[in-house]
Design an enzyme around this catalytic site. Structure first.
Site, PDB file in Angstrom:
ATOM      1  N   LYS A 138      16.440   1.791   0.040  1.00  0.00           N
ATOM      2  CA  LYS A 138      15.295   1.816  -0.871  1.00  0.00           C
ATOM      3  C   LYS A 138      14.997   3.266  -1.240  1.00  0.00           C
ATOM      4  O   LYS A 138      14.751   4.097  -0.373  1.00  0.00           O
ATOM      5  CB  LYS A 138      14.073   1.185  -0.198  1.00  0.00           C
ATOM      6  CG  LYS A 138      12.769   1.334  -0.984  1.00  0.00           C
ATOM      7  CD  LYS A 138      11.572   0.849  -0.168  1.00  0.00           C
ATOM      8  CE  LYS A 138      10.258   1.186  -0.848  1.00  0.00           C
ATOM      9  NZ  LYS A 138       9.085   0.817  -0.033  1.00  0.00           N
ATOM     10  N   ASP A 166       2.363  -3.043  -5.491  1.00  0.00           N
ATOM     11  CA  ASP A 166       2.638  -2.139  -4.373  1.00  0.00           C
ATOM     12  C   ASP A 166       3.663  -2.732  -3.413  1.00  0.00           C
ATOM     13  O   ASP A 166       4.087  -2.069  -2.473  1.00  0.00           O
ATOM     14  CB  ASP A 166       1.336  -1.816  -3.630  1.00  0.00           C
ATOM     15  CG  ASP A 166       1.482  -0.647  -2.675  1.00  0.00           C
ATOM     16  OD1 ASP A 166       2.392   0.176  -2.885  1.00  0.00           O
ATOM     17  OD2 ASP A 166       0.710  -0.558  -1.703  1.00  0.00           O
ATOM     18  N   LYS A 212      -2.702   2.575  -4.695  1.00  0.00           N
ATOM     19  CA  LYS A 212      -3.006   2.880  -3.296  1.00  0.00           C
ATOM     20  C   LYS A 212      -4.260   3.740  -3.205  1.00  0.00           C
ATOM     21  O   LYS A 212      -4.631   4.430  -4.163  1.00  0.00           O
ATOM     22  CB  LYS A 212      -1.841   3.660  -2.660  1.00  0.00           C
ATOM     23  CG  LYS A 212      -0.576   2.858  -2.438  1.00  0.00           C
ATOM     24  CD  LYS A 212       0.505   3.740  -1.831  1.00  0.00           C
ATOM     25  CE  LYS A 212       1.782   2.972  -1.567  1.00  0.00           C
ATOM     26  NZ  LYS A 212       1.642   2.013  -0.467  1.00  0.00           N
ATOM     27  N   GLU A 256       6.769  -3.176  -3.981  1.00  0.00           N
ATOM     28  CA  GLU A 256       7.834  -2.885  -4.943  1.00  0.00           C
ATOM     29  C   GLU A 256       9.205  -2.688  -4.300  1.00  0.00           C
ATOM     30  O   GLU A 256      10.229  -2.849  -4.963  1.00  0.00           O
ATOM     31  CB  GLU A 256       7.466  -1.644  -5.765  1.00  0.00           C
ATOM     32  CG  GLU A 256       7.777  -0.292  -5.137  1.00  0.00           C
ATOM     33  CD  GLU A 256       7.077  -0.054  -3.812  1.00  0.00           C
ATOM     34  OE1 GLU A 256       7.688   0.582  -2.933  1.00  0.00           O
ATOM     35  OE2 GLU A 256       5.927  -0.497  -3.640  1.00  0.00           O
ATOM     36  N   ASP A 292       8.678   7.507   0.644  1.00  0.00           N
ATOM     37  CA  ASP A 292       9.060   6.109   0.441  1.00  0.00           C
ATOM     38  C   ASP A 292      10.524   5.963   0.032  1.00  0.00           C
ATOM     39  O   ASP A 292      11.008   4.844  -0.145  1.00  0.00           O
ATOM     40  CB  ASP A 292       8.152   5.468  -0.617  1.00  0.00           C
ATOM     41  CG  ASP A 292       7.976   3.971  -0.410  1.00  0.00           C
ATOM     42  OD1 ASP A 292       8.168   3.515   0.736  1.00  0.00           O
ATOM     43  OD2 ASP A 292       7.664   3.262  -1.378  1.00  0.00           O
ATOM     44  N   ARG A 329      10.895  -4.398  -2.133  1.00  0.00           N
ATOM     45  CA  ARG A 329      11.732  -5.608  -2.131  1.00  0.00           C
ATOM     46  C   ARG A 329      12.239  -5.942  -3.534  1.00  0.00           C
ATOM     47  O   ARG A 329      13.280  -6.582  -3.693  1.00  0.00           O
ATOM     48  CB  ARG A 329      10.929  -6.773  -1.545  1.00  0.00           C
ATOM     49  CG  ARG A 329       9.700  -7.175  -2.331  1.00  0.00           C
ATOM     50  CD  ARG A 329       8.673  -7.893  -1.493  1.00  0.00           C
ATOM     51  NE  ARG A 329       7.970  -6.983  -0.592  1.00  0.00           N
ATOM     52  CZ  ARG A 329       7.037  -7.349   0.274  1.00  0.00           C
ATOM     53  NH1 ARG A 329       6.694  -8.619   0.369  1.00  0.00           N
ATOM     54  NH2 ARG A 329       6.444  -6.464   1.045  1.00  0.00           N
ATOM     55  N   ASP A 379       5.592   6.492  -4.494  1.00  0.00           N
ATOM     56  CA  ASP A 379       4.988   5.162  -4.596  1.00  0.00           C
ATOM     57  C   ASP A 379       3.476   5.280  -4.710  1.00  0.00           C
ATOM     58  O   ASP A 379       2.767   5.383  -3.713  1.00  0.00           O
ATOM     59  CB  ASP A 379       5.360   4.314  -3.375  1.00  0.00           C
ATOM     60  CG  ASP A 379       4.792   2.902  -3.474  1.00  0.00           C
ATOM     61  OD1 ASP A 379       4.452   2.485  -4.605  1.00  0.00           O
ATOM     62  OD2 ASP A 379       4.697   2.230  -2.435  1.00  0.00           O
TER      63      ASP A 379
END
Length: 497
Positions: free
Chosen positions: A268, A350, A280, A352, A291, A354, A273
């Site tokens: 990933k 959020d 967030k 995201e 991230d 996956r 993010d």
């Protein structure tokens, strides 16, 4: 840092420094005892005087010890001998590294590798020391106007082994440990790089640089047009709100036979993010540059493979995007079609990670991999469940899970298996699409893996959730380089098979 391995008595070492251990209460290790006897009891006299007890964390630097050829003797407190395990060993190695780096001795001979560590052999001690020292000496000051550097840093360290028969194994162990640490340090540097520098195309460039550095690696970068043609609308949805376009980075390490099925690593790579429209909270949002640490670990592990010239094939795929809010950004309630043809209702932008991983998992099918491991800072729920000590591990193939658990134990970079039962799949039901991208508050780490499992049915697959382990907060804030040790050990064991 240069590492070497040699056998020989400590009192005969002509070196800037010889390092030996002392246990509680003032119990000399074998190497320290040899130094003491050669010096006419000089060391034991100092210890009886109260200069050192041998407690963990103590260190004593001695200069001009009589009858010795070394300029200095560094004694490291190791704590209680019966409790000297791998954790205590690493603390001793860290303490030695700090002391040497501040001593002015640019080279040294280390006898800590001969200490009896519970459940570990000499090969492990040398390998772990090389890894730990290289990791300890890492600095990230690329963006400081004035970097702080040691006055005369240690540049060469020789590990002592009991006999000449141990030299070949020791040299291989030192090489492996250093290669793993260099992979970790690459992952740390990528993670620590600020998000205005490290964005999807920057990661793509790192893939190209790896291919330039190691001819055994070939890199291909897919842009938005190519991903659109492939139907990767889930991955593309995550990057819609950013000026930095997504990239799919495909790196192939060809160290095995041409017809040998590869191991696939999928990372990933969310370079920042914000949460997107599901924004967030502001506090701590700077840490969302980490991230992409899943992808960073993929780069680091591939570097370790190349350094060690492992005889196997590896496909490394990085799904890179920046998750930002603007007028084009994906909204909660949007439905997208994945590369696999499944539709996903996005209930929270959020969640995201996956969304980019599912398309990457579908993409790796074309390589017919022997096994697939994805690595992601996926869920805050994993931090709540396991803290920052163990990675969360889930998958669809028990032998692969057991391999990874074993590699974690062997490397000291441990994972813990969580259940992936069918009962959890019900939480992903959607009234309007094939599945939703979140499953509610309960079992968040598990339902995230359930989502990914829908796209991993054609191969043996495991998922590492590294949300709690990929970086540290607070005074020591920074990327850790994990799980490069676990992944490297996994691949080393595969290569040995």
């Amino acid at each position: 840092m240069q590492f070497a391995v040699k056998s020989g008595s400590p009192e005969k070492q002509r070196s800037a420094c010889v390092v030996a251990g002392v246990f509680e209460s003032r119990r000399l290790s074998a190497a320290a005892k040899a130094l003491d006897e050669a010096s006419g009891g000089h060391l034991s006299a100092l210890l009886r005087r109260g200069d050192m007890e041998g407690r963990a964390g103590q260190a004593l630097m001695l200069h001009g010890v009589p009858q010795l050829l070394a300029d200095r003797v560094l004694l490291i407190g190791c704590g209680k001998e019966r409790e000297f395990d791998e954790r205590a060993y690493r603390r001793s190695i860290d303490l030695m590294t700090d002391q040497l780096n501040d001593s002015g001795a640019t080279e040294a001979v280390c006898y800590l590798t001969e200490l009896p560590v519970k459940g570990r052999d000499l090969h492990w001690c040398v390998q772990d020391a090389a890894r730990q020292i290289t990791h300890r000496l890492y600095r990230f000051d690329d963006y400081k106007s004035k970097a702080e550097a040691p006055r005369r840093p240690v540049k060469r360290l020789t590990f002592a082994v009991p006999s000449r028969r141990d030299l070949a194994s020791g040299e291989q162990a030192a090489r492996t440990g250093q290669a793993v640490a260099e992979g970790m340090n690459l992952a740390r540097t990528l993670g620590n790089t600020p998000p205005n520098v490290c964005y999807p195309e920057y990661l793509a460039e790192q893939g190209r640089l790896l291919a330039e550095q190691y001819p055994v690696i070939e890199t291909e970068v897919l842009d938005v047009a190519q991903m659109t043609e492939l139907g990767m609308h889930s991955l593309l949805a995550v990057g819609r709100g950013s000026e930095r376009e997504p990239r799919l980075i495909v790196m192939q390490y060809r160290g095995g036979k041409p017809n040998e099925k590869p191991i696939a690593l999928v990372g990933k790579g969310i370079t920042f993010d914000s949460g997107g429209i599901s924004l967030k909270p502001g506090a701590g949002m700077d840490e969302m540059k980490f991230d992409m640490c899943g992808s960073a670990s993929v780069f680091g592990t591939l570097k370790t493979c190349a350094e060690l010239e492992l005889p196997l094939n590896v496909v490394a795929v990085v799904a890179a995007a920046e998750n930002m809010p603007d007028g084009r950004a994906t909204r909660p309630g949007d439905i997208v079609t994945t590369m696999a043809g499944k539709t996903v209702e996005i209930l929270n932008t959020d969640a995201e990670g996956r969304l980019v991983l599912c398309d990457a998992l579908t993409y790796v099918e074309r390589f017919e991999p022997e096994a697939v491991v994805d690595i992601a800072t996926l869920t805050g729920a994993c931090v709540i469940a396991l803290g920052n000590h163990a990675h969360g591990l889930l998958g669809n193939h028990s032998p692969l899970i057991n391999e990874l658990l074993g590699a974690g134990k062997a490397s000291g970079d441990r994972a813990w298996e969580l259940p992936l039962w069918d009962e959890y799949q019900d939480q992903l039901k959607s009234n309007f699409a094939d599945l939703a991208n979140i499953g509610g508050r309960e079992a968040g780490t598990i339902t995230a893996a359930c989502f990914l499992s829908r796209f991993a049915g054609k191969f043996h697959w495991a998922h590492l959730d590294i949300a709690g382990t990929a970086w540290l907060s607070g005074a020591n804030k920074g990327a850790t380089g994990r799980p490069v040790p676990l992944l490297s050990q996994f691949l080393i064991q595969r290569a040995e098979r």
